[in-house]
Design a protein around this motif. Sequence first.
Motif, PDB file in Angstrom:
ATOM      1  N   GLU A 253       0.839  -1.191   0.000  1.00  0.00           N
ATOM      2  CA  GLU A 253       0.000   0.000   0.000  1.00  0.00           C
ATOM      3  C   GLU A 253       0.876   1.244   0.000  1.00  0.00           C
ATOM      4  OE1 GLU A 253      -3.223  -0.158  -0.144  1.00  0.00           O
ATOM      5  OE2 GLU A 253      -3.955  -1.926   0.937  1.00  0.00           O
ATOM      6  N   PHE A 254       0.358   2.330  -0.608  1.00  0.00           N
ATOM      7  CA  PHE A 254       1.049   3.611  -0.482  1.00  0.00           C
ATOM      8  C   PHE A 254       0.618   4.232   0.842  1.00  0.00           C
ATOM      9  CE2 PHE A 254       1.683   8.154  -0.982  1.00  0.00           C
ATOM     10  CZ  PHE A 254       2.973   8.203  -1.475  1.00  0.00           C
ATOM     11  N   ASP A 255       1.390   3.934   1.862  1.00  0.00           N
ATOM     12  CA  ASP A 255       1.094   4.353   3.231  1.00  0.00           C
ATOM     13  C   ASP A 255       2.428   4.747   3.853  1.00  0.00           C
ATOM     14  OD1 ASP A 255       0.594   4.555   5.929  1.00  0.00           O
ATOM     15  OD2 ASP A 255      -0.653   2.751   6.053  1.00  0.00           O
ATOM     16  N   ARG A 256       2.579   6.017   4.217  1.00  0.00           N
ATOM     17  CA  ARG A 256       3.869   6.480   4.716  1.00  0.00           C
ATOM     18  C   ARG A 256       4.293   5.754   5.997  1.00  0.00           C
ATOM     19  NH1 ARG A 256       5.911  11.245   2.385  1.00  0.00           N
ATOM     20  NH2 ARG A 256       7.812  10.602   3.463  1.00  0.00           N
ATOM     21  N   LYS A 257       3.365   5.100   6.649  1.00  0.00           N
ATOM     22  CA  LYS A 257       3.719   4.320   7.833  1.00  0.00           C
ATOM     23  C   LYS A 257       4.534   3.091   7.442  1.00  0.00           C
ATOM     24  CE  LYS A 257       1.674   1.739  11.696  1.00  0.00           C
ATOM     25  NZ  LYS A 257       0.401   1.311  12.358  1.00  0.00           N
ATOM     26  N   HIS A 258       4.197   2.505   6.304  1.00  0.00           N
ATOM     27  CA  HIS A 258       4.869   1.291   5.860  1.00  0.00           C
ATOM     28  C   HIS A 258       5.770   1.534   4.643  1.00  0.00           C
ATOM     29  CE1 HIS A 258       2.448  -0.942   8.687  1.00  0.00           C
ATOM     30  NE2 HIS A 258       1.333  -0.490   8.135  1.00  0.00           N
ATOM     31  N   PHE A 259       5.326   2.390   3.728  1.00  0.00           N
ATOM     32  CA  PHE A 259       6.141   2.737   2.558  1.00  0.00           C
ATOM     33  C   PHE A 259       6.906   4.012   2.903  1.00  0.00           C
ATOM     34  CE2 PHE A 259       6.386   4.623  -1.869  1.00  0.00           C
ATOM     35  CZ  PHE A 259       7.435   3.801  -2.272  1.00  0.00           C
ATOM     36  N   ARG A 260       8.184   3.875   3.134  1.00  0.00           N
ATOM     37  CA  ARG A 260       8.976   4.982   3.653  1.00  0.00           C
ATOM     38  C   ARG A 260      10.024   5.436   2.638  1.00  0.00           C
ATOM     39  NH1 ARG A 260       9.979   2.679   9.872  1.00  0.00           N
ATOM     40  NH2 ARG A 260       7.759   2.307  10.324  1.00  0.00           N
ATOM     41  N   HIS A 265      15.857  13.734  -3.110  1.00  0.00           N
ATOM     42  CA  HIS A 265      16.796  12.745  -3.658  1.00  0.00           C
ATOM     43  C   HIS A 265      18.059  12.671  -2.793  1.00  0.00           C
ATOM     44  CE1 HIS A 265      18.604  10.355  -6.849  1.00  0.00           C
ATOM     45  NE2 HIS A 265      19.707  11.048  -6.664  1.00  0.00           N
ATOM     46  N   PRO A 266      18.585  11.455  -2.510  1.00  0.00           N
ATOM     47  CA  PRO A 266      18.080  10.129  -2.884  1.00  0.00           C
ATOM     48  C   PRO A 266      16.914   9.703  -2.004  1.00  0.00           C
ATOM     49  CG  PRO A 266      20.058   9.902  -1.570  1.00  0.00           C
ATOM     50  CD  PRO A 266      19.858  11.392  -1.783  1.00  0.00           C
ATOM     51  N   TYR A 267      15.904   9.118  -2.620  1.00  0.00           N
ATOM     52  CA  TYR A 267      14.668   8.816  -1.905  1.00  0.00           C
ATOM     53  C   TYR A 267      14.786   7.558  -1.041  1.00  0.00           C
ATOM     54  CZ  TYR A 267      12.967  12.284  -5.170  1.00  0.00           C
ATOM     55  OH  TYR A 267      12.802  13.440  -5.881  1.00  0.00           O
ATOM     56  N   GLN A 268      15.590   6.604  -1.474  1.00  0.00           N
ATOM     57  CA  GLN A 268      15.839   5.384  -0.701  1.00  0.00           C
ATOM     58  C   GLN A 268      14.527   4.740  -0.237  1.00  0.00           C
ATOM     59  OE1 GLN A 268      18.484   6.973   2.333  1.00  0.00           O
ATOM     60  NE2 GLN A 268      20.291   6.385   1.137  1.00  0.00           N
ATOM     61  N   CYS A 276       5.397  -8.077  10.711  1.00  0.00           N
ATOM     62  CA  CYS A 276       6.501  -8.237  11.655  1.00  0.00           C
ATOM     63  C   CYS A 276       7.573  -7.161  11.523  1.00  0.00           C
ATOM     64  CB  CYS A 276       7.134  -9.625  11.473  1.00  0.00           C
ATOM     65  SG  CYS A 276       7.897  -9.882   9.861  1.00  0.00           S
ATOM     66  N   GLY A 277       7.358  -6.181  10.657  1.00  0.00           N
ATOM     67  CA  GLY A 277       8.306  -5.081  10.532  1.00  0.00           C
ATOM     68  C   GLY A 277       9.540  -5.392   9.706  1.00  0.00           C
ATOM     69  N   THR A 278       9.513  -6.459   8.922  1.00  0.00           N
ATOM     70  CA  THR A 278      10.648  -6.774   8.047  1.00  0.00           C
ATOM     71  C   THR A 278      10.807  -5.684   6.991  1.00  0.00           C
ATOM     72  OG1 THR A 278      10.409  -9.153   8.347  1.00  0.00           O
ATOM     73  CG2 THR A 278      11.555  -8.424   6.358  1.00  0.00           C
ATOM     74  N   ILE A 279      12.042  -5.262   6.747  1.00  0.00           N
ATOM     75  CA  ILE A 279      12.312  -4.225   5.756  1.00  0.00           C
ATOM     76  C   ILE A 279      12.560  -4.877   4.397  1.00  0.00           C
ATOM     77  CG2 ILE A 279      13.902  -2.407   5.053  1.00  0.00           C
ATOM     78  CD1 ILE A 279      14.369  -1.794   7.987  1.00  0.00           C
ATOM     79  N   ILE A 280      11.816  -4.397   3.379  1.00  0.00           N
ATOM     80  CA  ILE A 280      12.006  -4.853   1.998  1.00  0.00           C
ATOM     81  C   ILE A 280      12.592  -3.681   1.216  1.00  0.00           C
ATOM     82  CG2 ILE A 280      10.904  -5.770  -0.077  1.00  0.00           C
ATOM     83  CD1 ILE A 280       8.666  -6.833   1.702  1.00  0.00           C
ATOM     84  N   GLU A 281      13.817  -3.814   0.760  1.00  0.00           N
ATOM     85  CA  GLU A 281      14.463  -2.760  -0.008  1.00  0.00           C
ATOM     86  C   GLU A 281      13.916  -2.748  -1.439  1.00  0.00           C
ATOM     87  OE1 GLU A 281      16.262  -0.560   1.270  1.00  0.00           O
ATOM     88  OE2 GLU A 281      16.923  -1.420   3.177  1.00  0.00           O
ATOM     89  N   GLY A 282      14.139  -1.643  -2.129  1.00  0.00           N
ATOM     90  CA  GLY A 282      13.622  -1.503  -3.476  1.00  0.00           C
ATOM     91  C   GLY A 282      14.089  -2.591  -4.421  1.00  0.00           C
ATOM     92  N   TRP A 319      10.327   1.600  -6.840  1.00  0.00           N
ATOM     93  CA  TRP A 319       9.709   2.363  -5.758  1.00  0.00           C
ATOM     94  C   TRP A 319      10.225   3.798  -5.692  1.00  0.00           C
ATOM     95  CZ3 TRP A 319      10.013  -2.060  -1.599  1.00  0.00           C
ATOM     96  CH2 TRP A 319       8.851  -2.836  -1.682  1.00  0.00           C
ATOM     97  N   ASP A 320      11.484   4.019  -6.021  1.00  0.00           N
ATOM     98  CA  ASP A 320      12.019   5.374  -5.984  1.00  0.00           C
ATOM     99  C   ASP A 320      11.266   6.305  -6.935  1.00  0.00           C
ATOM    100  OD1 ASP A 320      13.853   4.773  -4.051  1.00  0.00           O
ATOM    101  OD2 ASP A 320      15.604   5.459  -5.183  1.00  0.00           O
ATOM    102  N   GLU A 321      10.795   5.765  -8.068  1.00  0.00           N
ATOM    103  CA  GLU A 321      10.031   6.580  -9.012  1.00  0.00           C
ATOM    104  C   GLU A 321       8.692   6.976  -8.418  1.00  0.00           C
ATOM    105  OE1 GLU A 321      10.583   7.920 -12.297  1.00  0.00           O
ATOM    106  OE2 GLU A 321      12.506   7.700 -11.283  1.00  0.00           O
TER     107      GLU A 321
END
Length: 665
Positions: A253-260, A265-268, A276-282, A319-321
């Motif tokens: 979802e586009f949700d700033r709580k989860h999509f950070r 720039h750089p948006y990272q 469970c809070g696992t981080i998924i990189e772009g 995701w950066d786009e």
Amino acid sequence: MKISLARSALAVIAGAMALAVTPPAPLPPSAWAGENLVVPDGPRANERWDRALGLHCVEIVDALGPDSLENEIAVMKSAQTGFTTVLIISAGHSIDRDPCRMMIVQPTSGALSDFNKEKLQPAIEASPALAKKVRGVTSRSAEGSTATSKQFAGGSLTLAIASSAADLRSKTIKKAFLDEIDEYPDDLDGQGDPIEMVEARQISFLATGDWKRLKISTPTVKGASKIEAAYLAGDQRRWHVACPGCGDRFVFEFDRKHFRFNDEHPYQAHYVTPCCGTIIEGHEKNAVYRAGEYRPTATRPGVGRSYHFCAMSSPLVPWDEIARKFVEANGDPLKLKAFYNLWLGLPYEVRGDAPDHVRLMERRESDMTRGHIPPLGLILVGSADVQMRGIYYEIKAYGPDRQKWIVDAGIIEGETNDPHAGAFLKLAEVYERAWPDAYGGYRRVDAFGVDSGFRSHVVYTWVRGRNGAFALKGLDGWSRPALGTGTAVDIDFNGKRIRNGVHVWGVGTWPLKGAHYDDLRKEGMKAGQERDPSGYCHFGTWLDEVYFRQITSEYLANENFRGRVRRVWKVRAGEENHFLDCTIYNDALADYLGLSRMTTDEWATLASERCAPEVVKRPDLFSPQPLAVQKPNRPDAPPATDGAETGDVDERTASAGGDSFWDEY
């Protein structure tokens, strides 16, 4: 010698004939595409369709196959997610293995031409399974294909447009593929909903139950979107992925709580799973996508399939786009609408309640002088709304962060049946006026628009020959651009046809009104904020209650239309909306001149030209496209009249000099 055959000649012939008429073994459309379809464009152009990049399409195209019991499917999606290929796969599979009469409907003739020229025809020609079955467009036979009709043994594929009743009433079809339905008209020439017209072409197949219908589109406005309504009527399937940490299923979802991401720039950009809070990189997104699947989120008896898919899950969009496009929107309602529609595949919610006009009056600024361009008013436009005995007008300035200043507004009284006399004569003075800026210079408007909905032939004559003058016409609909392509009109003041005459420019008023109200609700320093936000509108104390009542005179209402609820703008009882029309037309002209497209460097160049002292200005310098820089007006131009009454026009402005940038060409 006697030769004995294991099988008789009759048996051999019978076997060959049986083989010829035996239908091919069932092959789902997705498997057929992987073996046969050559993709015409995209990252794998001129290669066979890659299932790995279109996993989110597999279930949908297979549901449209002849072995599926599904009849109708709706897909609400973002742009550039590969769903145009679904149309080609479904049609191609039918041509090769399930021939019948089909129709693909595009919203406009331009969209139809592009689809056929850039996608469908190249795919047919590059895919051997289709090229050998679709008759050539150069065939001299009446049975040959054309640009809008693909002929093959056992059926045909008709390409139609949603704005042509003749196209939609032409023939009986078994399969219908309706593309970008949110751009279809609500009522086609008074003959009804084009979607219902297409559905009527399939009535003959209702008894057999083997008809297919696909509705696909990016959405527009919440509550008014056709594809949203179709999606909500189905089981609302979404692409669920598995969390790499715990295995739970969830939707990106586009949700700033989860999509950070960073706000510069750089948006990272990365995703924090809700389980469970696992981080998924772009760079891990595509691997997670490949393990995804559609799951219904609104199952109930008797509903068909509907799907939502957006760029958040798409393997084609980093995701950066997505982060970049959101940051660049910077609170601009029109850009946010485009972001929600084109990147998230979601309808944008427009607030239809107008701000209170009394509260707006309270924030008027005493340091604004009527008729003077403010320091950051780099773009200057004007618009007029013609009535039977008078013309309403507004002059408006715009700054780099979309801040707006009302420079002048009023009513010109007089008859409007002669473009060379009465109110139009005084309107010419407003159009020609040189407005003083904060740096000792004078500027004329960069563009001037006149509503041609009333006394059209008079407006055409007045506009003709005036550089930078536009004949405008407001258009209903949520998918309209701010200012569309001009349409030539060839009738002069005497009613005679002329060549290369005036153009009428359609204005998409509905989205602009939503953005107008969003900006009016923003609070600035007058309300105790640290700064005035992007899009903030400034008003001088000389503006009266009539003006404020009119720019807030409409509201967004639900209207029952042919059995369907749609969202439309309506004028409140007892109110008038002439100044609202003027300010919306000004917003359209400013957008046309580049208000929302110019880069920081382009704004800086424009500012250096229009804000610098006269002694350092260079008349031969132009700003980058899309807005050309005005030539500086001569410094001896007379000042504008301060504090004039509404409707008064300074008689000196007609001879004040000061060419607009349109005169450079």
